[in-house]
Write a protein that holds these residues in place. Structure first.
Motif, PDB file in Angstrom:
ATOM      1  N   PRO A 154      42.389  50.228  40.187  1.00 28.46           N
ATOM      2  CA  PRO A 154      42.334  48.758  40.237  1.00 28.46           C
ATOM      3  C   PRO A 154      43.694  48.120  40.501  1.00 28.46           C
ATOM      4  O   PRO A 154      43.763  46.960  40.910  1.00 28.46           O
TER       5      PRO A 154
ATOM      6  N   TYR B  44      46.907  44.420  32.460  1.00 26.18           N
ATOM      7  CA  TYR B  44      45.954  45.542  32.407  1.00 26.18           C
ATOM      8  C   TYR B  44      46.171  46.383  31.153  1.00 26.18           C
ATOM      9  O   TYR B  44      45.217  46.803  30.491  1.00 26.18           O
TER      10      TYR B  44
ATOM     11  N   GLU C 175      37.299  40.388  45.317  1.00 29.95           N
ATOM     12  CA  GLU C 175      37.667  40.056  43.951  1.00 29.95           C
ATOM     13  C   GLU C 175      36.565  39.266  43.266  1.00 29.95           C
ATOM     14  O   GLU C 175      36.345  39.419  42.055  1.00 29.95           O
TER      15      GLU C 175
ATOM     16  N   SER D 183      34.107  41.697  41.963  1.00 23.61           N
ATOM     17  CA  SER D 183      34.584  42.321  40.726  1.00 23.61           C
ATOM     18  C   SER D 183      34.367  41.405  39.535  1.00 23.61           C
ATOM     19  O   SER D 183      33.992  41.864  38.441  1.00 23.61           O
TER      20      SER D 183
ATOM     21  N   ARG E 124      32.577  47.930  44.772  1.00 21.43           N
ATOM     22  CA  ARG E 124      32.372  46.863  43.787  1.00 21.43           C
ATOM     23  C   ARG E 124      30.952  46.324  43.862  1.00 21.43           C
ATOM     24  O   ARG E 124      30.347  45.978  42.833  1.00 21.43           O
TER      25      ARG E 124
END
Length: 1754
Positions: free
Chosen positions: A994, A1183, A1268, A1271, A1315
């Motif tokens: 990621p 993260y 994105e 996601s 995704r």
């Protein structure tokens, strides 16, 4: 024989005396006297009388009839029991099998059957004795097993069985039952004996005579036998041994034969009965086969009876202590006839000729008899005195004539036990024969013998005449009967038991014994495979016997009968003769044995003689000395090795100072003097003996070289001989000269002699090279002492000429060895070596290393001759570094002769030991620079590991600081890294990580120059760092900054591992994946070690405080400094690569330190500060905090702020600000499995509205933004599942857009596809439990499933790609439960390529999905093939699947990776092939098999591949063992390439499926296999591990419910006999049965089936055609038993229903496609199968009718 004693027998002498008396007129002597009876005195005269033959026992009536049992049992059981009484073996066998399978086995669960079996107990015991001793092993096995099963049935069966034997059965019947039961417990077959013994031990007990039976009222489960019952068993065993035929006939009485009436004829008016011819007599003579069968049957019964006798004796000793009772019990063993079981000839000599030996042609009987002897000696030794006479004769007369080696192996122990315990057995045997002779003499004497006749008087008793002793001598003549290794060790024991009187029975006594001993050598009885061991055993035994005989002659008064003169003379003559004979036989090589072992035996004999008597030793030693010296003067052949060996052994074995030791020393001195004299004579004469003779003399001298010059007389003589004949010695035998140098310790004398020798050589230039060769070899071998060196330049002239010759050659030869003396020009040699070394270190593999031999040889010569200062400094700094690298680096990557490496290493160490410190430092500096240059040189041949090994090892003598001297500095290495791309070259890597953001890939790439291993300069340095830090962990802790480069290189390595085709800036295309994997593993290990060793309690708060304050914490130089540099100081080079490094470090540190919520809040605050100037580093921090501190309050607030910020971003900034907000939002998303709420529902709805506004605007939205969004939708879907609205349509539209734009051939679309697939799985899981969402989702699901199915059906160009495999895995996970409507007949062909994916999980899931596709494909093909048989339909296997088979097996062969991924893919493809056979019709299966056969896929691809995996090419012993594995099933989900044996087990399962599916192709391959070893291994392996499982599967299929529904009806019945692998199908027609029995062999399908049939009401031709069709289906069409029975049933039913058969194949059902004959001939009206007619047209080349020849086509 004494003088005057006649050799005639006593009876003959008496007869002659009577005749003489009658001639002299003596009436008394001539009168006939009353005839005396034969035999022993006092015996009654037995009158001759007629004894009628014993009538055969009447047939015993069956209790079925006599007890009325037949009326009380079911008809089915009655039929079985009736068949049990039949004499036919097959009928008996079937009856036993049915009784076991249908009654006993079922009785375990059905109580009613137990009570019915109780009723038939008398019937069983009526048949049991006959069954237990039946000749058929199969019947005995079934009977014993059945009886054991009966005993283990539920109550009351065991009680009733034992009660019958104890209370109901008569004494005779009980004796038969118990006797045969106990005999069966010792059956020759182990399975039978084991089963019978277990049942006996479990249910029978013996109590002694003093033990009373139990009186308890509790039910007893054991049969307790008293001593009387035990005695009846003993009596039965005796009768079984002596007359097994009578026992057999008593339980199997023959049918009575009615004699024909006699014929009469009249002679002279009276009737005379005419004599019958032999062939008409009531008792016909049996044929040879019957007689052999009877002999074998008797032997079988005797073996069991002899075993039972052993049991009886062991039991007797255990239950009785009464000696009288024991003696009475064993008294029946005093029967010579019984012990004929020991004898191997037809008629034993110790019984009358009418008695045939029990052991004749029966080794098993003889082994059992010897075993009984051993048992007697072990149990009843103290009670067998009455038996000694019989046993002695039988044992001694049988032992020496035994011909079977296996029997002889069993014989030795009981034989030696007996004769050692009873040494008088020899005399007992002799006296028994004397009594027999006396009886014969008395019987043959004249009837008028006078009792008063004077007897001849003897001064001493004569030697006993033994018949066993001559047989023992013959036994020795034959080399112990052909078993010398076993027999000779026992000869001394046997000899020690033979009394002198027995030895004297053969004249001359001792020489006769030894002559028989030596006859084995003369007759070559020892010339077997193990001749050396046999000869050694012979020699050892002979010498032991010689010592024993000599001692007996001297010490034993009874040995006077053995003397030939005085005792001393006889003993010395014996010893002298035998020593001479032994020496002669050994030296002439007639006795093949090791000389040292022979000398040891001689030494032991001499020591034994010396201990016995000094005179004996002297006699032996004199003979040995004379024999040895005679060998020295024979010049036409070399001296035997025994000469030097024996002298050496004698000197070591004999005790120092003893008489033997002094004799040995004297003999050694004499031998050395003699040899020296002989050598001098040879040098004086012109004639030279053979070189072998001279070398043998030198071998003796060399052996005793230390003694040569200790003798004051011998040393000067040797010196004079060598000095005066030096040139002669060098010409004739150079080893003599070197032997002199090695043992002569006078240095001055040797140096003078050596110098004179070299001068003489230098004066003869023509022969100098040839003359110097042996001298140089001696120097190299160490034969010349080190103190011998040339004094001056004696060989300068010679070496100069040889040097000139050597320098003109490319390779070193003999001339280079000579130039070791003088070398003057060495500079050119240094330059030549340095030039060659530089080439060898770089990419020129064509330069042979042998070219270094000449320069190294010359350099070594310089160093050996001159001082080290001969090398100037400029030559040293160029030569020595290359010399070190050549000696210690080149051998690590190129194969080098050890002599070259040693030569270079010696030169280096020689210089190192003498050089000054200044010179060493200068050379070290050059070496460090060279290694550093090679480290980064992509043209160098050395790997980084080789360089680290060089500088780390102390063997080179270098003193190196590797980090400072070899590796680049931190600044230099950082500069090299900064020139490399920071983003992956392939955009699809975003699927796996990621932190790799889509759309930011370095598409241009930068291809660096790499070495032959695929490493760039930077990679070579970093890989070398990894090796060094793994070895020196302290250096790793001191240089943590290197960890950044290790992690960066790991990223590049990971990318190449995932996508091998990518163009990496660090690694080339030739890099090995295994090397990259090893590097990555080392990096992870170093990271774990450094973090563990540096992170302590309280470290994390201090580090976070330093990040917050912007100041480094102390102490420095730990992992915190590296992270600090990446977060703060690295802001200027913020990139995707650095952020990935930072995330790796943070995740490891946070996992170890355990952050608190406060720590998480502070890290989020730092990340927010870095969002603008270092967005990638901030993303890494977010993260990490989300993963390890997800409950941080600031993190939750940060999520909401990000979501709120999205709503305020206009569409014009969506591709910039909006994109980064979405990335951060994905980064803060919690784990879906956790309880943390991502966003509140209203905020989630607003976020969706913002995304909808962006998409709905007129702005161009980038693809990265949609990725994105997808996601984020994964995390929003659970929140919005209960919220209706347009946002779901928006989500579905984004998914459709992503799926439609995705392509497996375009790596850029893979991140969006991955995704989207994850989002699909999330929605699918939510819809399964949410009705509202399910209704909305159901409309879109099928459309998207179709797209996904079509997507994975594409076969991309890229063969191996981690991102692609991840997408495939997600897609296949979705398609696992694909609706049946979406599975089409083409699905298998389109998707079968998935089994070749590089991901193992993809392969496994793909196979599960393709199984359903294979089923669909088979259904379609079966229907298509059955719809119309008019046309020729040929179903074939999918071409795509065939291509995969061929491509994968080709990849396995090219890469030689039998256990690699290509091999797994190939096996999965074969799994699909065999799945296509499942539920296929016979026609389709046949077409598939023809397709496989046409392409030779089974024989050329499948079998070699599978057999290779299973290891069968190395034989059965090395093959993979399947004892604990079940091959019928294999669970693919549990397969793992890292699990041991996974691939072998899969291959074994496939092999099983192949044998089940295409056995005909396997049999065809086996018949064509030319490799006998492989064929034998495959046959054994298959029959052991696979045939039982295949047979079980076949029989289970026949017994299945589906098969029963198909085959079984009111007419057709099918029975399965698992015990014998039989299937019987019977078809009822009225009252008759048509029967077909199919028997599978135990090694099915290696061998064909056996078909037995019963035909009624069908013509023979038609029936034969049906049977042939069944056989064809099972043997050649790879059909199952069900297919064959179905074919049989259809034919039979059609026949009796009036259907006509095909006039070509004579079957109504086609064996190929199961069709009926439908093609008629219009002329003759006959009908044919379409397939048969097509074959007729093809083979006859016409379209006419086969019968009437009219045109059918018209």
């Amino acid at each position: 024989m004494a003088k005057g004693v006649s050799s005639a027998s006593r009876g003959t002498r008496k007869k002659h005396a009577k005749k003489a008396a009658a001639a002299n007129g003596d009436p008394e002597g001539a009168m006939p006297k009353e005839k005396k009876p034969k035999g022993k005195k006092g015996k009654e005269v037995r009158k001759k009388e007629y004894i009628p033959p014993v009538k055969p026992a009447p047939a015993l009536l069956d209790p079925l009839d006599t007890l009325g049992i037949a009326q009380r049992i079911s008809p089915e059981l009655l039929v079985v029991l009736r068949r049990l009484a039949k004499k036919d073996s097959i009928t008996k066998r079937r009856a036993l099998e049915e009784l076991q399978a249908d009654w006993v086995d079922k009785a375990r669960v059905e109580t009613s059957r137990v009570h019915e079996l109780v009723e038939v107990i008398p019937v069983w015991f009526h048949h049991m004795p006959a069954l237990f001793i039946h000749p058929s092993r199969r019947i005995r096995t079934l009977a014993v097993s059945l009886y054991s099963s009966l005993l283990h049935l539920p109550s009351p069966m065991p009680d009733q069985l034992l009660f019958f034997m104890q209370e109901i059965a008569s004494s005779d019947q009980a004796e038969l039952i118990l006797g045969t039961w106990r005999t069966a417990a010792h059956d020759v077959d182990r399975q039978i004996s084991s089963s019978a013994r277990q049942s006996w031990d479990s249910f029978v007990s013996i109590r002694g005579p003093s033990i009373q039976p139990e009186t308890s009222s509790a039910p007893k489960m054991k049969l307790s036998l008293d001593f009387n019952s035990f005695s009846t068993i003993w009596s039965f065993v005796q009768r079984m041994i002596l007359d097994p035929s009578a026992i057999y006939l008593s339980v199997n009485p023959p049918a009575p034969v009615v004699p024909p009436p006699p014929t009469h004829r009249n002679i002279g008016g009276r009737a005379v009965v005419q004599a019958k011819k032999d062939e008409e007599s009531g008792t016909r003579s049996r044929g040879e086969d019957d007689e052999e069968n009877e002999l074998d049957r008797n032997a079988l019964l005797r073996i069991g009876a002899l075993g039972a006798a052993e049991w009886a004796l062991n039991t007797l000793v255990a239950i009785s202590q009464d000696e009288k009772q024991i003696e009475e019990f064993i008294s029946p063993l005093d029967n010579p006839a019984l012990w004929t079981a020991l004898h191997s000839s037809q008629n034993a000599p110790f019984v009358t000729a009418e008695i045939q030996s029990f052991g004749w042609n029966q080794p098993g009987v003889r082994k059992s008899a010897w075993s009984l002897i051993e048992t007697i000696m072990s149990t009843c030794k103290a009670h067998i005195t009455p038996l000694l006479s019989s046993l002695s004769t039988a044992i001694l007369r049988s032992a020496w004539t035994e011909i079977d080696p296996l029997v002889r192996r069993t014989m030795w122990k009981p034989l030696l036990m007996f004769i050692r315990e009873f040494p008088n057995s020899w005399e007992l045997e002799a006296s028994a024969h004397e009594q027999d002779d006396d009886a014969d003499d008395e019987g043959s004497a004249s009837e008028d013998e006078d009792a008063s006749e004077p007897a001849v008087q003897h001064k001493q008793p004569p030697a006993s005449i033994s018949k066993a002793y001559p047989e023992f001598l013959q036994f020795l003549e034959l080399g112990c009967g052909g078993s010398p290794v076993q027999g000779y060790p026992a000869v001394l024991i046997i000899l020690s038991t033979i009394p002198p009187r027995i030895l004297a029975s053969v004249h001359p006594p001792v020489p006769s014994f030894l002559t028989s001993f030596w006859a084995a050598v003369d007759g070559r009885a020892l010339s077997g495979l193990d001749r050396t061991e046999a000869s050694l055993a012979f020699l050892t035994s002979l010498l032991e016997c010689v010592v024993f005989l000599a001692r007996r002659i001297l010490k034993d008064p009874a040995a006077s009968v053995l003397l030939d003169g005085t005792a001393a003379e006889t003993a010395r003559s014996l010893v002298s003769d035998q020593v001479s004979k032994v020496w002669e036989e050994i030296t002439s090589s007639k006795l093949k044995l090791d000389t040292r072992r022979a000398a040891d035996e001689l030494a032991k004999m001499l020591q034994g003689l010396q201990k016995t008597d000094e005179g004996l030793f002297d006699a032996a030693w004199d003979t040995l000395t004379s024999s040895l010296k005679e060998q020295l003067i024979v010049t036409d052949k070399p001296l035997p090795d025994l000469v030097s060996t024996s002298l050496t052994v004698f000197s070591k074995r004999f005790e120092r100072g003893s008489h033997p030791a002094q004799a040995a020393a004297t003999l050694t001195s004499d031998v050395l003097h003699t040899i020296v004299s002989l050598v001098g004579d040879i040098l004086e004469k012109d004639e030279v003996p053979s070189s072998e003779y001279i070398n043998s003399l030198l071998a003796v001298l060399d052996t005793f070289g230390s003694l040569l010059f200790q003798d004051e007389e011998l040393a000067p003589a040797i010196d004079d001989t060598v000095v005066s004949h030096t040139s002669r010695i060098l010409a004739i035998s150079p080893p003599l000269l070197f032997l002199y140098f090695s043992h002569r310790k006078d240095e001055q004398l040797c140096n003078d002699l050596w110098g004179n020798l070299l001068l003489s050589i230098s004066q003869d230039n023509e022969t100098s090279e040839a003359t110097l060769k042996p001298l140089l070899e001696a120097v190299e071998n160490g034969s010349v002492p080190a103190f011998m060196r040339p004094k001056a330049d004696e060989l300068e002239k010679t070496v100069s000429l040889l040097l000139a010759e050597a320098l003109t050659r490319h390779e070193a030869d003999a001339a280079l060895d000579v130039v070791r003396r003088i070398l003057r020009n060495h500079a050119s040699i240094c330059e030549t070596f340095s030039a060659h070394a530089d080439v060898a270190l770089h990419d020129n593999l064509t330069l042979p290393l042998e070219t270094f031999a000449a320069p190294l040889t010359l350099l070594n010569t310089i160093v050996e001759t001159h001082d080290i200062d001969i090398f100037p400094l400029d030559s040293t700094t160029t030569l020595l570094p290359n010399l070190l690298l050549f000696a210690h680096l080149v051998p690590r990557f190129r194969a080098m002769d050890a002599s070259l490496k040693t030569s270079a290493d010696v030169l280096w160490r020689s210089w190192l030991s003498q050089a000054t410190e200044e010179d060493i430092n200068a050379v070290n500096a050059v070496i460090k620079s060279s290694v550093r240059d090679v480290m980064s040189d992509c043209f160098a041949l050395a790997r980084p590991l080789h360089l680290i090994q060089l500088v780390s090892s102390r063997a080179s003598g270098l003193d190196v600081d590797v980090v400072k001297d070899i590796f680049p500095s931190r600044k230099e290495l950082d500069a090299m890294l900064d020139t490399l791309p920071t983003s992956p070259a392939d955009p699809s890597m975003a699927v796996l990580d990621p932190m790799i953001l889509p759309g930011e890939a370095d598409e241009e790439g930068l291809q660096s120059v790499t070495d032959s291993f695929g490493y760039s300069s930077y990679a070579r340095i970093v890989v070398a760092i990894s090796f060094y830090l793994m070895e020196d962990r302290q250096a790793a802790k001191e240089n943590i900054w290197m960890l950044r480069h290790l992690l960066a290189t790991s990223q590049y390595a990971y990318e190449v591992l995932q996508i091998p085709s990518t163009q990496s800036a660090v690694f080339g295309s030739t890099v090995a994946p295994s090397a990259l994997q090893e590097f990555t593993t080392r990096t992870q290990q170093l990271l774990a070690y450094l973090l563990t060793s540096t992170i302590e309690d309280g470290w994390l708060p201090r580090f976070i405080a330093s990040l917050s304050s912007g100041q480094r914490s102390s102490p420095s130089n730990d992992i915190g400094d590296l992270i600090y540099d990446l977060v703060l100081d690295g802001a200027g080079r913020d990139s995707m690569r650095e952020s990935r490094i930072l995330r790796t470090l943070l995740q490891h540190t946070l996992a170890q330190a355990g952050p608190t919520k406060q720590d998480g809040d502070q890290l989020i605050a730092i990340a927010r500060k870095l969002e603008t100037r270092a967005p990638y580093a901030a993303l890494a921090l977010v993260y990490s905090v989300t993963k390890f501190c997800p409950e941080s309050p600031r993190l939750d607030r940060y999520r909401n702020e990000l979501a709120a910020g999205l709503f305020g971003v206009p569409a014009s900034k969506a591709n910039t600000n909006g994109l980064w907000l979405l990335r951060r939002l994905v980064a803060v998303a919690p784990d879906p499995e956790s309880d943390i709420i991502f966003l509140p529902t209203p905020r989630a709805v607003n976020l969706m509205k913002a995304c909808q506004q962006w998409i709905g605007s007129d702005e161009d939205i980038d693809e990265e933004l949609e990725i994105e969004m997808t996601s984020v939708f994964i995390h929003l879907a659970p929140i919005l599942q209960n919220v209706p609205g347009a946002h779901w349509d928006f989500i579905f539209d984004i998914m459709d857009n992503n799926l439609e734009g995705a392509s497996l051939d375009d790596p850029a679309t893979l991140p969006a596809l991955a995704r989207t697939l994850r989002l699909f799985l999330a929605i699918q899981e939510l819809a399964a439990s949410n009705k509202t969402l399910h209704a909305t989702w159901q409309e879109k699901e099928r459309t998207q499933l179709t797209i996904i199915r079509d997507l994975i059906s594409q076969k991309p160009v890229e063969k191996k790609s981690g991102p692609l495999s991840a997408c495939r895995e997600l897609a296949i996970t979705i398609c696992q439960n694909l609706p049946e409507s979406l599975i089409e007949k083409e699905t298998l062909s389109q998707m079968c390529h998935l089994v070749t994916d590089s991901s193992q999980s993809v392969q496994q899931m793909a196979y599960h999905m393709l199984r359903g596709a294979a089923t669909k494909h088979t259904e379609y093909i079966v229907v298509e093939a059955a719809v119309d048989t008019e046309t020729e339909v040929k179903p074939v296997l999918p071409d795509e699947l065939i291509d995969i088979l061929q491509q994968t097996i080709q990849a396995v062969e090219e890469k030689d990776e039998l256990y690699g991924p290509s091999s797994f893919a190939n096996l999965l493809a074969w799994m699909l092939i065999f799945d296509l056979f499942t539920n296929a019709s016979l026609k389709v299966k046949s077409s598939y098999i023809e397709h496989l056969q046409r392409l030779n896929l089974i024989s050329d691809h499948f079998l070699p591949h599978v057999l290779g995996i299973l290891g069968l090419y190395g034989g059965v012993t090395r093959a993979f063992k399947l004892d604990i594995w079940a091959v019928e099933e294999f669970y693919l989900d549990l397969y793992s390439s890292e699990t041991p044996h996974s691939l072998q087990l899969l291959a074994a399962h496939l092999y099983f499926r192949a044998l089940m599916t295409v056995p005909s192709l396997f049999r065809s391959w086996l018949l064509d296999c030319r490799d006998r070893q492989l064929s034998s291994a495959v046959t054994s392996y298959t029959s052991n591990y696979f045939s039982p499982a295949i047979i079980r599967t076949e029989l289970a299929q026949v017994k299945s419910t589906a098969t029963a529904a198909e085959l079984v009806d009111e007419n057709m019945k099918v029975k399965v006999a698992n015990a014998v692998n039989e299937v019987t199908a019977s078809y009822a027609v009225d009252e008759y049965q048509l029967e077909l029995k199919i028997t599978l062999p135990s090694d099915w399908p290696l061998h064909s089936i056996e078909i037995q049939d019963k035909r009624i009401g069908v013509s023979e031709d038609r029936w034969r055609a049906w049977i042939l069709g069944v056989r064809q289906i099972l043997t050649f069409r790879s059909g199952t038993i069900v297919d064959g029975l179905s074919f049989f049933k259809k034919n039979v039913a059609s026949h009796f229903e009036g259907q006509t058969e095909c006039a070509i194949c004579y079957s109504m059902i086609s064996a190929t496609d199961s069709s009926l004959p439908k093609k008629p001939c219009k002329t003759c009206k006959n009908r044919f199968h379409a397939g048969c007619l097509y074959k007729w047209f093809s083979t006859s080349h016409s379209s006419s009718c086969p019968l009437c020849r009219s045109e059918i086509m018209n």
